[in-house]
Enzyme design. Structure first.
Site, PDB file in Angstrom:
ATOM      1  CG  ASN A  79      -1.965   0.944   1.283  1.00  0.00           C
ATOM      2  OD1 ASN A  79      -1.881   1.963   0.598  1.00  0.00           O
ATOM      3  ND2 ASN A  79      -2.991   0.680   2.063  1.00  0.00           N
TER       4      ASN A  79
ATOM      5  NE  ARG B 166      -5.339   3.164  -1.167  1.00  0.00           N
ATOM      6  CZ  ARG B 166      -4.789   4.324  -0.793  1.00  0.00           C
ATOM      7  NH1 ARG B 166      -3.563   4.360  -0.319  1.00  0.00           N
ATOM      8  NH2 ARG B 166      -5.473   5.432  -0.878  1.00  0.00           N
TER       9      ARG B 166
ATOM     10  CG  HIS C 157     -11.239   7.330   1.029  1.00  0.00           C
ATOM     11  ND1 HIS C 157     -11.735   8.535   1.461  1.00  0.00           N
ATOM     12  CD2 HIS C 157      -9.910   7.364   1.299  1.00  0.00           C
ATOM     13  CE1 HIS C 157     -10.763   9.255   1.983  1.00  0.00           C
ATOM     14  NE2 HIS C 157      -9.634   8.565   1.886  1.00  0.00           N
TER      15      HIS C 157
ATOM     16  NE  ARG D 240      -6.400  15.360   1.046  1.00  0.00           N
ATOM     17  CZ  ARG D 240      -6.675  14.075   0.863  1.00  0.00           C
ATOM     18  NH1 ARG D 240      -7.643  13.713   0.028  1.00  0.00           N
ATOM     19  NH2 ARG D 240      -5.995  13.143   1.488  1.00  0.00           N
TER      20      ARG D 240
ATOM     21  CD  GLU E  30      -7.664   2.051   2.911  1.00  0.00           C
ATOM     22  OE1 GLU E  30      -6.653   2.359   3.565  1.00  0.00           O
ATOM     23  OE2 GLU E  30      -8.210   2.820   2.108  1.00  0.00           O
TER      24      GLU E  30
END
Ligand code: ADP
Length: 411
Positions: free
Chosen positions: A7, A101, A190, A251, A394
């Site tokens: 990842n 990923r 996501h 962000r 994940e």
């Protein structure tokens, strides 16, 4: 079967090794703990990196690496699988499959896929849409080829794939039609986390995923919502890039695009400066001036910091507003899921969001909410909506995808 998961982020490289027994079903249900976990962090020093490794047997390693490239780092990290204190396999030949990923699969990939030279070329081409992440993902894939040899089967699991069924009304931006022809549309991100959480939520409430209307709230450093019906994402808040939608750690999320025009006219803004402003100097960090970390925001609020309170209030206001939008897309709600760092750990955020939907009959159990229990229902028995905390995994979801493809004989 031994599955290695990579990842890759912009400044870190995480990796896990899962060992799945041959008699497990096509879709292993309960999450399995990795036998080995490693992380390389490039953020601390220029030209150097920090490697941390731990095994399920409790062995640990921390080491400073001096590195010229990501490939060299991945190579050193992998060595700890079959050498030294943290050794868990006899040699590299024991690894059956590697899952990655990959952040952007564009319109090309709606599913996880076996990596071929063509797939690598497409990931490379899509780097224009994800200039930080896709090149890092590709470097990870190539580093594995160098260390484990070109024959090792590798699978790409895309963060955009789960959102590939968005209806056009949800993915088309209301700009000129040419945007769409140029690939400028909502992709959503996501996806690995949203999909995993939706599946896990269905298990927890004991219902078929296809029968549920869910909203999954992934609230980490990056934040996004997904509206899920018939097991598919039908709306989501991140867009063409992961900058759209909710307010995040550093962000901005969605802001009036007129602000950007104003700034460009007023000052000496370059694309890089705007990028920095919106991605690194906005959100909780920008409004509070304290931190991008919700823990520190909550701490500052407790100490009476007004700007931290304002940042929290804007964060919650936007979360409620977008949740309302997701409800409208779904036409109702059976299960609301909170996940990732803030979603799993911040009782005040969950309470503030849920309070706004009390008019629907949604009721949080305040005591359970305060404990932040993983993979549990925190609504009262008479709540009209189940509210779950799901610990997102994940890497485990990527391993499951590899397992599923292997069982289908694709590797
Ligand atoms: P990423 O999006 O990078 O994967 P995480 O999902 O780990 O990140 O989320 C990181 C964020 O989670 C931190 O920045 C912090 O704001 C938040 N967080 C972690 N623990 C807590 C906590 N106990 N209370 C509130 N926020 C928390």
């Amino acid at each position: 079967m031994k599955i290695l998961v990579l990842n890759a982020g912009s400044s870190s490289q995480k990796s896990c090794l899962y060992e799945l027994k041959g008699d497990e079903p096509t879709q292993p249900l309960e999450p399995v703990e990795p036998v080995w976990e490693a992380q390389i962090d490039w953020t601390h020093h220029q030209g150097a990196a920090e490697l941390k490794v731990k095994t399920s047997q409790g062995k640990q390693l921390e080491q400073e690496l001096s590195l010229e490239s990501r490939a060299a780092g991945v190579s050193q990290m992998l060595q700890t699988l079959w050498h030294g204190e943290t050794q868990v396999i006899a040699d590299q030949a024991e690894i059956d499959l590697v899952g990655h990923r990959v952040v952007h699969g564009g319109q090309d990939y709606q599913q996880s896929t076996l990596i071929t030279p063509e797939v690598k070329a497409t990931i490379d081409r899509l780097s224009v849409f994800a200039p930080v992440h896709n090149p890092a993902n590709l470097e990870g894939i190539e580093a594995i080829e160098q260390v484990l040899g070109p024959e090792i089967p590798q699978v790409a699991v895309f963060d955009t794939a789960f959102h590939s069924n968005l209806p056009p009304a949800a993915f088309v931006y209301p700009g000129p039609y040419e945007w769409l022809e140029q690939g400028i549309r909502r992709y959503g991100f996501h996806g690995i986390s949203h999909q995993y959480c939706a599946q896990r939520a269905a298990q927890i409430v004991g219902r078929e995923l296809e029968d549920l209307r869910l909203v999954t709230c992934h609230l980490g450093n990056g934040c996004s919502l997904a509206a899920i019906r018939d097991g598919k994402s039908i709306d989501t808040t991140m867009g063409f890039t992961p900058l759209d939608g909710l307010m995040m750690g550093s962000r901005s999320g969605s802001v009036d695009p007129g602000i950007l025009i104003h700034l460009l006219r007023q000052g000496d803004y370059t694309p890089d400066k705007l990028d920095h402003l919106l991605n690194r100097a906005s959100g909780l960090q920008g409004v509070s001036g304290v931190s991008s970390d919700m823990r520190q925001i909550q701490q500052a609020i407790a100490e009476g910091n007004g700007r931290a309170q304002l940042a929290f209030d804007v964060y919650v206001h936007r979360l409620r507003a977008y949740l309302g939008a997701m409800l409208a897309s779904l036409g109702g709600l059976d299960t609301l899921v909170f996940t990732a760092g803030v979603g799993e750990n911040s009782a005040p955020v969950r309470a503030a969001v849920c309070e706004a939907f009390a008019f629907l009959g949604l009721k949080l159990d305040a005591e359970k909410n305060a404990q932040s229990p993983a993979d549990q229902d925190i609504a009262t028995p008479d709540s009209s909506v189940r509210v779950l905390i799901v610990h997102t995994q994940e890497d485990w979801a990527i391993a499951q995808e590899c397992w599923r493809l292997a069982k289908q004989g694709l590797t």
